[in-house]
Design a protein around this motif. Structure first.
Motif, PDB file in Angstrom:
ATOM      1  N   ILE A  34       0.816  -1.197  -0.007  1.00 27.76           N
ATOM      2  CA  ILE A  34       0.011   0.005   0.192  1.00 27.76           C
ATOM      3  C   ILE A  34       0.929   1.239   0.164  1.00 27.76           C
ATOM      4  O   ILE A  34       1.548   1.379   0.843  1.00 27.76           O
ATOM      5  CB  ILE A  34      -0.855  -0.249   1.286  1.00 27.76           C
ATOM      6  CG1 ILE A  34      -1.892  -1.231   1.033  1.00 27.76           C
ATOM      7  CG2 ILE A  34      -1.668   1.473   1.273  1.00 27.76           C
ATOM      8  CD1 ILE A  34      -2.769  -1.327   2.477  1.00 27.76           C
ATOM      9  N   GLU A  35       0.742   2.024  -0.961  1.00 29.61           N
ATOM     10  CA  GLU A  35       1.336   3.327  -0.924  1.00 29.61           C
ATOM     11  C   GLU A  35       0.705   4.204   0.205  1.00 29.61           C
ATOM     12  O   GLU A  35      -0.181   4.551   0.063  1.00 29.61           O
ATOM     13  CB  GLU A  35       1.442   4.014  -2.435  1.00 29.61           C
ATOM     14  CG  GLU A  35       1.863   3.224  -3.362  1.00 29.61           C
ATOM     15  CD  GLU A  35       3.300   3.477  -3.638  1.00 29.61           C
ATOM     16  OE1 GLU A  35       4.003   4.645  -3.162  1.00 29.61           O
ATOM     17  OE2 GLU A  35       4.160   2.461  -3.676  1.00 29.61           O
ATOM     18  N   PHE A  36       1.748   4.783   0.859  1.00 29.04           N
ATOM     19  CA  PHE A  36       1.436   5.695   2.024  1.00 29.04           C
ATOM     20  C   PHE A  36       2.534   6.616   2.333  1.00 29.04           C
ATOM     21  O   PHE A  36       3.338   6.169   2.754  1.00 29.04           O
ATOM     22  CB  PHE A  36       1.127   4.967   3.477  1.00 29.04           C
ATOM     23  CG  PHE A  36       0.499   5.909   4.342  1.00 29.04           C
ATOM     24  CD1 PHE A  36      -0.852   6.423   4.370  1.00 29.04           C
ATOM     25  CD2 PHE A  36       1.248   5.898   5.468  1.00 29.04           C
ATOM     26  CE1 PHE A  36      -1.140   7.352   5.093  1.00 29.04           C
ATOM     27  CE2 PHE A  36       0.786   6.706   6.516  1.00 29.04           C
ATOM     28  CZ  PHE A  36      -0.485   7.543   6.357  1.00 29.04           C
ATOM     29  N   GLU A  37       2.431   7.892   1.651  1.00 27.65           N
ATOM     30  CA  GLU A  37       3.562   8.744   1.763  1.00 27.65           C
ATOM     31  C   GLU A  37       3.991   9.371   2.933  1.00 27.65           C
ATOM     32  O   GLU A  37       5.055   9.481   3.312  1.00 27.65           O
ATOM     33  CB  GLU A  37       3.288  10.214   0.702  1.00 27.65           C
ATOM     34  CG  GLU A  37       3.162   9.877  -0.641  1.00 27.65           C
ATOM     35  CD  GLU A  37       2.470  11.025  -1.566  1.00 27.65           C
ATOM     36  OE1 GLU A  37       2.758  11.930  -0.930  1.00 27.65           O
ATOM     37  OE2 GLU A  37       1.972  10.827  -2.553  1.00 27.65           O
TER      38      GLU A  37
END
Length: 43
Positions: A34-37
């Motif tokens: 999951i992309e989570f900046e």
């Protein structure tokens, strides 16, 4: 007539195949990203 040892051998082979398939499915279910900046500051 059937030979019990031959049937047992086939049954064990099918069981191993089913277990390998189950393990592959389980592994695929746990493989995700999951992309989570905002997480970069915690890594």
């Amino acid at each position: 007539m059937f030979e019990p040892e031959k049937m047992k051998s086939k049954g064990l082979k099918l069981e191993r195949m089913a277990n390998r398939l189950s393990n592959a499915i389980e592994k695929a279910n746990h493989n995700y990203e999951i992309e989570f900046e905002a997480a970069n500051k915690y890594l």
